[in-house]
Design a protein around this motif. Structure first.
Motif, mmCIF file in Angstrom:
data_model
loop_
_atom_site.group_PDB
_atom_site.id
_atom_site.type_symbol
_atom_site.label_atom_id
_atom_site.label_comp_id
_atom_site.label_asym_id
_atom_site.label_seq_id
_atom_site.Cartn_x
_atom_site.Cartn_y
_atom_site.Cartn_z
ATOM 1 N N TRP A 56 12.636 -25.343 23.423
ATOM 2 C CA TRP A 56 11.267 -24.898 23.164
ATOM 3 C C TRP A 56 10.566 -25.813 22.161
ATOM 4 C CZ3 TRP A 56 9.089 -21.047 25.958
ATOM 5 C CH2 TRP A 56 7.798 -20.645 25.562
ATOM 6 N N GLY B 112 11.532 -17.789 25.285
ATOM 7 C CA GLY B 112 12.481 -18.651 24.602
ATOM 8 C C GLY B 112 13.163 -19.631 25.541
ATOM 9 N N ASN C 187 14.601 -15.917 26.598
ATOM 10 C CA ASN C 187 13.614 -14.859 26.427
ATOM 11 C C ASN C 187 14.283 -13.638 25.788
ATOM 12 O OD1 ASN C 187 11.788 -16.478 27.905
ATOM 13 N ND2 ASN C 187 12.490 -15.616 29.835
ATOM 14 N N SER D 141 11.396 -22.276 16.355
ATOM 15 C CA SER D 141 12.637 -21.505 16.464
ATOM 16 C C SER D 141 12.672 -20.291 15.547
ATOM 17 C CB SER D 141 13.838 -22.404 16.167
ATOM 18 O OG SER D 141 13.728 -22.980 14.873
ATOM 19 N N HIS E 32 11.093 -18.193 18.514
ATOM 20 C CA HIS E 32 11.526 -18.527 19.861
ATOM 21 C C HIS E 32 12.981 -18.970 19.868
ATOM 22 C CE1 HIS E 32 7.420 -18.286 21.432
ATOM 23 N NE2 HIS E 32 7.038 -18.916 20.332
ATOM 24 N N GLY E 33 13.829 -18.159 20.476
ATOM 25 C CA GLY E 33 15.238 -18.477 20.566
ATOM 26 C C GLY E 33 15.567 -19.273 21.815
#
Length: 213
Positions: free
Chosen positions: A132, A128, A115, A108, A111-112
């Motif tokens: 994830w 994202g 995307n 995280s 990567h939220g």
């Protein structure tokens, strides 16, 4: 003091994103988005032998399972890969203790929940999803044959204790599985759709869940 820590944390995260953006173009990241067609169960109706039809159906479904969007997160080791060529993740991620990444540099960090586009970078976007994470170690697919992946997928000791019905639901409804067909700009999607994949898995189960030779 708290503001300084926050600034350092944000600075580190941005530095990581910058490193990824700088490195990715060197690898020749593909910029396609369509995955092409995926055959349906009806396309295999001419195969009279039920076992052989089941094997053929899974082989078609494997076109999704072995696509980079899926297999990058099912690596042979506890380090994910990325890109169409499935090169080592940058920065290096080792999820030895958690599918969410190591302490201090969790998935995280970059990567939220969805995307995120990147302006002025050939990377185009950072993928994202709210869920994830790396697949469990028991579900490593890279380096396996389609037959071996098939055996693993239906083995309850290695598939998260999922029954055949659970597998159909997982393939058809799981949000992270569905992300593969919406990977963000700069990434290809697997063939077909999530619903079509689930239909193939259902047909595979209905014909005995046989695995290709």
């Amino acid at each position: 003091m708290a503001k300084r820590i926050l600034a350092l944390t944000l600075g580190s995260a941005l530095a990581v994103v910058g490193l990824v953006a700088a490195f990715e173009p060197i690898r020749g990241h593909a910029e396609t988005s369509g995955g092409g067609a995926l055959k349906g169960a009806a396309d295999f109706a001419s195969i009279a032998d039920t076992k052989e039809r089941s094997k053929a159906i899974f082989a078609e479904a494997s076109r999704v399972l072995t696509h980079p969007r899926c297999i990058n997160c099912h690596p042979a080791t506890r380090s994910p890969t990325q890109g169409e060529d499935m090169h080592p993740h940058v920065p290096l991620m080792i999820a030895a203790d958690s599918s969410m990444g190591p302490a201090g540099l969790a998935c995280s960090t970059c990567h939220g929940p969805e995307n995120r586009g990147i302006v002025g970078s050939r990377l185009k976007s950072i993928p994202g999803n709210a869920h994830w994470q790396l697949a469990p170690e028991s579900m490593a697919w890279q380096g396996l044959t389609v037959s071996q992946i098939c055996q693993q997928v239906k083995d309850t000791e290695r598939n998260g204790n999922r029954s055949h019905a659970d597998l159909i639901k997982h393939m058809g409804e799981d949000h992270l599985v569905g992300w593969a067909w919406h990977p963000g700009e700069g990434r290809s999607a697997p063939p077909g759709s999530q619903a079509e994949l689930a239909a193939l898995i259902a047909a595979w189960v209905d014909t005995g869940a046989e695995c290709p030779d």
